[in-house]
Design a protein around this motif. Structure first.
Motif, PDB file in Angstrom:
ATOM      1  N   ALA A  23       1.919  -6.231  -7.040  1.00 51.21           N
ATOM      2  CA  ALA A  23       2.813  -5.090  -6.845  1.00 51.21           C
ATOM      3  C   ALA A  23       2.661  -4.141  -8.027  1.00 51.21           C
ATOM      4  CB  ALA A  23       4.253  -5.568  -6.745  1.00 51.21           C
ATOM      5  N   ARG A  24       2.469  -2.879  -7.726  1.00 52.74           N
ATOM      6  CA  ARG A  24       2.356  -1.857  -8.772  1.00 52.74           C
ATOM      7  C   ARG A  24       3.107  -0.623  -8.322  1.00 52.74           C
ATOM      8  NH1 ARG A  24      -3.767  -2.638 -10.688  1.00 52.74           N
ATOM      9  NH2 ARG A  24      -3.457  -4.689 -11.556  1.00 52.74           N
ATOM     10  N   GLU A  25       3.421   0.224  -9.258  1.00 52.33           N
ATOM     11  CA  GLU A  25       4.147   1.445  -8.945  1.00 52.33           C
ATOM     12  C   GLU A  25       3.171   2.541  -8.545  1.00 52.33           C
ATOM     13  OE1 GLU A  25       6.822   4.685 -11.360  1.00 52.33           O
ATOM     14  OE2 GLU A  25       7.061   2.575 -11.856  1.00 52.33           O
ATOM     15  N   VAL A  26       3.552   3.281  -7.530  1.00 47.80           N
ATOM     16  CA  VAL A  26       2.757   4.412  -7.074  1.00 47.80           C
ATOM     17  C   VAL A  26       3.659   5.636  -7.056  1.00 47.80           C
ATOM     18  CG1 VAL A  26       1.441   5.381  -5.147  1.00 47.80           C
ATOM     19  CG2 VAL A  26       1.313   2.947  -5.639  1.00 47.80           C
ATOM     20  N   THR A  27       3.190   6.732  -7.629  1.00 48.64           N
ATOM     21  CA  THR A  27       3.969   7.963  -7.655  1.00 48.64           C
ATOM     22  C   THR A  27       3.408   8.933  -6.625  1.00 48.64           C
ATOM     23  OG1 THR A  27       4.348   7.624 -10.012  1.00 48.64           O
ATOM     24  CG2 THR A  27       4.796   9.815  -9.150  1.00 48.64           C
ATOM     25  N   LEU A  28       4.250   9.291  -5.663  1.00 48.87           N
ATOM     26  CA  LEU A  28       3.848  10.221  -4.618  1.00 48.87           C
ATOM     27  C   LEU A  28       4.921  11.277  -4.439  1.00 48.87           C
ATOM     28  CD1 LEU A  28       2.699   7.640  -1.912  1.00 48.87           C
ATOM     29  CD2 LEU A  28       1.231   8.958  -3.436  1.00 48.87           C
ATOM     30  N   LEU A  29       4.533  12.364  -3.827  1.00 49.27           N
ATOM     31  CA  LEU A  29       5.494  13.419  -3.505  1.00 49.27           C
ATOM     32  C   LEU A  29       6.370  12.964  -2.335  1.00 49.27           C
ATOM     33  CD1 LEU A  29       3.101  16.492  -3.693  1.00 49.27           C
ATOM     34  CD2 LEU A  29       4.846  15.820  -5.358  1.00 49.27           C
ATOM     35  N   PRO A  30       7.565  13.533  -2.219  1.00 50.06           N
ATOM     36  CA  PRO A  30       8.456  13.147  -1.110  1.00 50.06           C
ATOM     37  C   PRO A  30       7.797  13.261   0.264  1.00 50.06           C
ATOM     38  CG  PRO A  30       9.674  14.423  -2.708  1.00 50.06           C
ATOM     39  CD  PRO A  30       8.227  14.459  -3.136  1.00 50.06           C
ATOM     40  N   HIS A  32       4.741  12.763   1.014  1.00 48.76           N
ATOM     41  CA  HIS A  32       3.828  11.630   1.178  1.00 48.76           C
ATOM     42  C   HIS A  32       4.607  10.387   1.590  1.00 48.76           C
ATOM     43  CE1 HIS A  32       1.196  13.875  -1.928  1.00 48.76           C
ATOM     44  NE2 HIS A  32       0.924  14.274  -0.697  1.00 48.76           N
ATOM     45  N   TRP A  33       5.755  10.145   0.916  1.00 49.69           N
ATOM     46  CA  TRP A  33       6.593   8.988   1.263  1.00 49.69           C
ATOM     47  C   TRP A  33       7.110   9.109   2.685  1.00 49.69           C
ATOM     48  CZ3 TRP A  33       5.955   4.769  -1.195  1.00 49.69           C
ATOM     49  CH2 TRP A  33       5.698   4.765  -2.574  1.00 49.69           C
ATOM     50  N   GLU A  34       7.460  10.317   3.109  1.00 51.38           N
ATOM     51  CA  GLU A  34       7.944  10.531   4.477  1.00 51.38           C
ATOM     52  C   GLU A  34       6.852  10.203   5.489  1.00 51.38           C
ATOM     53  OE1 GLU A  34       9.357  14.570   4.577  1.00 51.38           O
ATOM     54  OE2 GLU A  34      10.933  14.153   3.105  1.00 51.38           O
ATOM     55  N   TRP A  35       5.651  10.647   5.215  1.00 46.59           N
ATOM     56  CA  TRP A  35       4.533  10.358   6.111  1.00 46.59           C
ATOM     57  C   TRP A  35       4.270   8.857   6.162  1.00 46.59           C
ATOM     58  CZ3 TRP A  35      -0.312   8.155   5.574  1.00 46.59           C
ATOM     59  CH2 TRP A  35      -1.180   8.301   6.667  1.00 46.59           C
ATOM     60  N   LEU A  36       4.245   8.216   4.990  1.00 47.41           N
ATOM     61  CA  LEU A  36       4.004   6.772   4.941  1.00 47.41           C
ATOM     62  C   LEU A  36       5.076   5.991   5.686  1.00 47.41           C
ATOM     63  CD1 LEU A  36       2.805   6.362   1.263  1.00 47.41           C
ATOM     64  CD2 LEU A  36       1.472   5.862   3.324  1.00 47.41           C
ATOM     65  N   ALA A  37       6.313   6.405   5.555  1.00 39.08           N
ATOM     66  CA  ALA A  37       7.420   5.708   6.214  1.00 39.08           C
ATOM     67  C   ALA A  37       7.276   5.762   7.735  1.00 39.08           C
ATOM     68  CB  ALA A  37       8.751   6.318   5.790  1.00 39.08           C
ATOM     69  N   GLY A  38       6.651   6.787   8.253  1.00 41.43           N
ATOM     70  CA  GLY A  38       6.479   6.924   9.689  1.00 41.43           C
ATOM     71  C   GLY A  38       5.276   6.180  10.248  1.00 41.43           C
ATOM     72  N   GLN A  39       4.460   5.590   9.388  1.00 42.47           N
ATOM     73  CA  GLN A  39       3.262   4.895   9.841  1.00 42.47           C
ATOM     74  C   GLN A  39       3.594   3.493  10.339  1.00 42.47           C
ATOM     75  OE1 GLN A  39       0.247   6.664   9.944  1.00 42.47           O
ATOM     76  NE2 GLN A  39       1.832   8.158   9.491  1.00 42.47           N
ATOM     77  N   ALA A  43       4.804   1.649   4.607  1.00 38.98           N
ATOM     78  CA  ALA A  43       4.015   2.285   3.558  1.00 38.98           C
ATOM     79  C   ALA A  43       2.910   1.377   3.014  1.00 38.98           C
ATOM     80  CB  ALA A  43       4.934   2.737   2.420  1.00 38.98           C
ATOM     81  N   SER A  44       3.235   0.118   2.756  1.00 40.81           N
ATOM     82  CA  SER A  44       2.227  -0.774   2.166  1.00 40.81           C
ATOM     83  C   SER A  44       1.026  -0.952   3.075  1.00 40.81           C
ATOM     84  CB  SER A  44       2.849  -2.139   1.846  1.00 40.81           C
ATOM     85  OG  SER A  44       3.768  -2.012   0.797  1.00 40.81           O
ATOM     86  N   MET A  45       1.288  -1.193   4.348  1.00 41.45           N
ATOM     87  CA  MET A  45       0.183  -1.394   5.283  1.00 41.45           C
ATOM     88  C   MET A  45      -0.643  -0.118   5.432  1.00 41.45           C
ATOM     89  SD  MET A  45       0.148  -2.769   9.187  1.00 41.45           S
ATOM     90  CE  MET A  45       0.386  -4.486   8.779  1.00 41.45           C
ATOM     91  N   ALA A  46       0.031   1.028   5.488  1.00 44.22           N
ATOM     92  CA  ALA A  46      -0.684   2.294   5.619  1.00 44.22           C
ATOM     93  C   ALA A  46      -1.562   2.539   4.393  1.00 44.22           C
ATOM     94  CB  ALA A  46       0.296   3.443   5.810  1.00 44.22           C
ATOM     95  N   LEU A  47      -1.040   2.266   3.213  1.00 42.47           N
ATOM     96  CA  LEU A  47      -1.831   2.461   1.995  1.00 42.47           C
ATOM     97  C   LEU A  47      -3.029   1.510   1.959  1.00 42.47           C
ATOM     98  CD1 LEU A  47       1.010   3.002  -0.598  1.00 42.47           C
ATOM     99  CD2 LEU A  47      -0.734   4.659   0.081  1.00 42.47           C
TER     100      LEU A  47
END
Length: 73
Positions: A23-30, A32-39, A43-47
Motif C-alpha cells: 500500500a502506498r499513497e497516490v496523489t491525484l486530482l479530484p 481523477h478520483w471521481e473517474w476511478l471511483a466509477g470504474q 480505484a485499486s483495480m482500475a489503477l
C-alpha cells in the motif's frame, strides 16, 4: 519430556491473504478520483489495470525500439 511437532504455520485471521501487495499513497486530482471511483472494481483495480496495460505497451515499444536501432542488450 516435551514432544516436538513439525512447524505449523500460524493460523490466519479474517481478511485478505498476503499477496505481496504494497500500500502506498497516490496523489491525484479530484476529477481523477471521481473517474476511478466509477470504474468497475474500484480505484485499486482500475489503477492496476492501467499500470499493466501501460507496462505491456511500453515493453512492446521498447522491443520495437531496440530492434529498429540495432541495439542488442
Amino acid at each position: 519430556m516435551p514432544t516436538h511437532h513439525a512447524a505449523v504455520p500460524p493460523r490466519r485471521g479474517p481478511g485478505r491473504p498476503k499477496l505481496g501487495v504494497v500500500a502506498r499513497e497516490v496523489t491525484l486530482l479530484p476529477r481523477h478520483w471521481e473517474w476511478l471511483a466509477g470504474q468497475a472494481g474500484g480505484a485499486s483495480m482500475a489503477l492496476r489495470r492501467l499500470v499493466e496495460q501501460a507496462s505491456r505497451e511500453a515493453s512492446g515499444a521498447d522491443g520495437a525500439r531496440g530492434a529498429s536501432t540495432g541495439d542488442e542488450a
